[in-house]
Design an enzyme around this catalytic site. Structure first.
Site, PDB file in Angstrom:
ATOM      1  N   ARG A 189      25.695  15.897 -40.287  1.00 43.69           N
ATOM      2  CA  ARG A 189      24.250  16.354 -39.320  1.00 43.69           C
ATOM      3  C   ARG A 189      23.345  17.296 -39.779  1.00 43.69           C
ATOM      4  NH1 ARG A 189      25.170  13.497 -34.393  1.00 43.69           N
ATOM      5  NH2 ARG A 189      24.421  14.966 -33.494  1.00 43.69           N
ATOM      6  N   ARG A 193      18.541  23.257 -46.339  1.00 43.23           N
ATOM      7  CA  ARG A 193      17.621  23.881 -46.786  1.00 43.23           C
ATOM      8  C   ARG A 193      16.887  25.151 -47.903  1.00 43.23           C
ATOM      9  NH1 ARG A 193      15.558  23.345 -41.270  1.00 43.23           N
ATOM     10  NH2 ARG A 193      15.344  21.062 -41.461  1.00 43.23           N
ATOM     11  N   ARG A 267      35.655  14.022 -26.591  1.00 42.60           N
ATOM     12  CA  ARG A 267      35.411  15.341 -26.153  1.00 42.60           C
ATOM     13  C   ARG A 267      34.108  15.311 -24.762  1.00 42.60           C
ATOM     14  NH1 ARG A 267      38.706  19.167 -26.772  1.00 42.60           N
ATOM     15  NH2 ARG A 267      37.144  20.558 -26.708  1.00 42.60           N
ATOM     16  N   ARG A 298      27.579  26.948 -26.231  1.00 42.03           N
ATOM     17  CA  ARG A 298      26.387  27.402 -26.363  1.00 42.03           C
ATOM     18  C   ARG A 298      25.655  28.051 -25.247  1.00 42.03           C
ATOM     19  NH1 ARG A 298      24.873  21.985 -29.524  1.00 42.03           N
ATOM     20  NH2 ARG A 298      26.220  20.781 -27.732  1.00 42.03           N
ATOM     21  N   GLU A 323      27.993  26.571 -22.218  1.00 37.20           N
ATOM     22  CA  GLU A 323      28.994  24.846 -22.200  1.00 37.20           C
ATOM     23  C   GLU A 323      30.286  25.273 -23.080  1.00 37.20           C
ATOM     24  OE1 GLU A 323      25.553  22.226 -24.546  1.00 37.20           O
ATOM     25  OE2 GLU A 323      27.701  21.134 -25.788  1.00 37.20           O
ATOM     26  N   TYR A 371      28.742   8.066 -31.839  1.00 37.77           N
ATOM     27  CA  TYR A 371      28.155   9.028 -31.596  1.00 37.77           C
ATOM     28  C   TYR A 371      26.397   9.603 -32.132  1.00 37.77           C
ATOM     29  CZ  TYR A 371      27.924  14.486 -32.753  1.00 37.77           C
ATOM     30  OH  TYR A 371      27.399  15.903 -32.358  1.00 37.77           O
ATOM     31  N   ASP A 373      22.379   8.985 -31.236  1.00 35.73           N
ATOM     32  CA  ASP A 373      21.632  10.683 -31.215  1.00 35.73           C
ATOM     33  C   ASP A 373      20.593   9.141 -29.859  1.00 35.73           C
ATOM     34  OD1 ASP A 373      22.186  13.006 -32.227  1.00 35.73           O
ATOM     35  OD2 ASP A 373      21.113  12.081 -34.328  1.00 35.73           O
TER      36      ASP A 373
HETATM   37  N1  UDP Z   1      28.021  22.874 -36.492  1.00 34.77           N
HETATM   38  C1  UDP Z   1      28.685  23.783 -36.973  1.00 34.77           C
HETATM   39  N2  UDP Z   1      28.226  25.019 -36.485  1.00 34.77           N
HETATM   40  C2  UDP Z   1      26.831  25.105 -34.955  1.00 34.77           C
HETATM   41  C3  UDP Z   1      26.559  24.265 -34.873  1.00 34.77           C
HETATM   42  C4  UDP Z   1      27.147  22.940 -35.404  1.00 34.77           C
HETATM   43  O1  UDP Z   1      29.394  23.848 -37.320  1.00 34.77           O
HETATM   44  O2  UDP Z   1      25.939  26.103 -35.097  1.00 34.77           O
HETATM   45  C5  UDP Z   1      28.656  21.751 -36.282  1.00 34.77           C
HETATM   46  C6  UDP Z   1      29.736  21.760 -35.945  1.00 34.77           C
HETATM   47  O3  UDP Z   1      30.907  20.705 -36.648  1.00 34.77           O
HETATM   48  C7  UDP Z   1      28.895  20.065 -34.317  1.00 34.77           C
HETATM   49  C8  UDP Z   1      28.346  19.515 -35.591  1.00 34.77           C
HETATM   50  O4  UDP Z   1      27.510  20.643 -36.433  1.00 34.77           O
HETATM   51  O5  UDP Z   1      29.955  19.258 -34.277  1.00 34.77           O
HETATM   52  C9  UDP Z   1      27.101  18.970 -35.020  1.00 34.77           C
HETATM   53  O6  UDP Z   1      26.683  19.412 -34.644  1.00 34.77           O
HETATM   54  P1  UDP Z   1      25.327  19.204 -33.479  1.00 34.77           P
HETATM   55  O7  UDP Z   1      24.114  20.381 -33.433  1.00 34.77           O
HETATM   56  O8  UDP Z   1      24.422  17.876 -34.447  1.00 34.77           O
HETATM   57  O9  UDP Z   1      26.141  18.414 -32.446  1.00 34.77           O
HETATM   58  P2  UDP Z   1      25.366  18.215 -30.881  1.00 34.77           P
HETATM   59  O10 UDP Z   1      24.242  18.933 -31.168  1.00 34.77           O
HETATM   60  O11 UDP Z   1      25.283  16.494 -31.172  1.00 34.77           O
HETATM   61  O12 UDP Z   1      26.578  18.839 -29.936  1.00 34.77           O
END
Ligand code: UDP
Length: 386
Positions: A189, A193, A267, A298, A323, A371, A373
């Site tokens: 996901r 870049r 989860r 976060r 969170e 999952y 969006d």
């Molecule tokens: N992820 C990570 N570090 C970060 C942010 C995301 O390793 O700082 C990984 C983590 O495994 C997460 C996945 O990237 O489950 C997808 O992140 P995303 O932010 O898309 O998750 P969401 O916002 O759906 O919770």
């Protein structure tokens, strides 16, 4: 329209799927009753408004708190973007989360800023060389086969330094499982870049509804009859056919079938929200804490989703949420489907049962155990109604 006293649709759940479906149905001249067990509408996009008195004579400012977790709308689908913007205009919010690893700050997603912060490299060529070197070490272990899990996928994508500082511990906190037991697709996901671009998403369209998500939900539900504090399982499970021709179910897939084949795992996240007596607490909407020793994943500072520039300072306080990610237990709110083998197989069995239910549509993250969006949920709901 009502046939006798019957609705065309009973929609269970007023989140994005249910609300979008109700909108389409109304446009087609059909009647909908939308019920929700919560006291408010909107499912997990619901925003809880917090009023903050402004400096003398300026009234008050409202901070929309994303009560069930940060929701940032992004899509590559112009039709979906045009659709939501036709209901409520969206702002120009661009998600640029920052990662904090033991006090070191890194930009996300992994881009030239991150590579500079991590290794001091200044050009795409230097960064590419550094990543190739890192990946090379991992390739010699994994070989040429497909990555089998998230750890292997991450190592092949970005190498060990980034994996260890920005992925491993964060992911294990978020999912409560070792990266070696998680599917590779989760990490795909995130973009990688070689430009100085901190935009978390690759999609061309992104933003937050001006005034918050509740306005969007209200627009979507304008033509429907709605009932809150109404639990489908208590009130209508056995009798809904007397009320409507078709059921649109957006609740938990396994719950619909009384958990007959066993429970699906989820989860869940919980939040500790507080008001801080400062206009600008962390300088960003999203800061990820990527080390294991910080218990939360976060910190969200909600005002930054909708207030930019001077507006941040015109509102003298701020609302922040820590969170926490935990394993779901009955009675908690389900958030993320767990895509391991057991759960995928069980969900498939439930989906087969769902297909055999007459006049019932299952839609959204919970009822499809996917999952999704937000844009995908809207896309699905728009196409479910034909
Ligand atoms: N992820 C990570 N570090 C970060 C942010 C995301 O390793 O700082 C990984 C983590 O495994 C997460 C996945 O990237 O489950 C997808 O992140 P995303 O932010 O898309 O998750 P969401 O916002 O759906 O919770």
């Amino acid at each position: 329209m009502l046939k006798g006293s019957k609705f065309d649709f009973l929609v269970v759940g007023s989140g994005l799927y249910g609300a979008t479906f109700a909108y389409k149905a109304h446009q087609a001249g059909k009647s909908c009753l939308v019920i929700d067990k919560r006291p408010q509408l909107g499912g997990n996009v619901y925003c809880s408004p917090v009023s903050v008195p402004s400096p003398a004579g300026k009234g008050e400012c409202v901070i929309n708190v994303h009560k069930y977790g940060a929701h940032i709308f992004h899509t590559a689908n112009k039709a979906v973007w045009d659709f939501v913007n036709s209901l409520v205009p969206f702002n120009r919010y661009t998600n640029c989360p920052v990662a904090n690893y033991h006090g070191e700050l890194y930009n996300l997603p992994f881009n030239m800023n991150t590579f500079y912060q991590m290794w001091g490299v200044r050009t795409p060529e230097e960064a590419q060389a550094r990543i190739n070197e890192q990946i090379g070490n991992c390739k010699s272990v994994i070989g040429n086969r497909e990555p089998r899990n998230l750890e292997e996928q991450a190592l092949l994508l970005v190498g060990r330094d980034i994996y260890e500082k920005l992925i491993k511990e964060y992911t294990e906190k978020q999912w409560g499982r070792p990266c070696t037991e998680l599917p590779a697709f989760i990490i795909r996901r995130l973009p990688l870049r070689f430009v100085f671009d901190n935009n978390y998403f690759n999609d061309p369209y992104q933003g937050i509804p001006i005034g918050g998500y509740n306005l969007l939900i209200d627009k979507l539900l304008e033509g429907a009859e709605v009932k809150t504090n109404c639990d489908f399982f208590r009130e209508y499970k056995d009798s809904w056919r007397d009320l409507a021709d078709t059921l649109v179910y957006t609740g938990q897939l396994d719950e619909y079938f009384d958990f007959r084949l066993g429970r699906l795992d989820w989860r869940t996240v919980s939040f500790k929200t507080r008001i801080e007596d400062t206009p600008n607490y962390q300088g960003n909407a999203v800061v990820n804490y990527t080390s294991r020793d910080v218990p939360y994943t976060r910190v969200i500072e909600h005002k930054h989703f909708e207030m930019f520039g001077q507006a941040v300072y015109e509102c003298p306080k701020t609302v922040v949420s820590e969170e926490y990610s935990t394993e779901f237990k009955p009675g908690m709110e389900p958030y993320y489907p767990v895509n391991d083998e057991r759960n995928n197989a069980l969900a498939e069995q439930y989906r087969e049962m769902a297909m055999k239910e007459e006049n019932v549509i299952f839609g959204g993250r919970l009822a499809e155990y996917k999952y999704y969006d937000m844009d995908k949920v809207i896309e699905r709901a728009l196409s479910a109604y034909v």
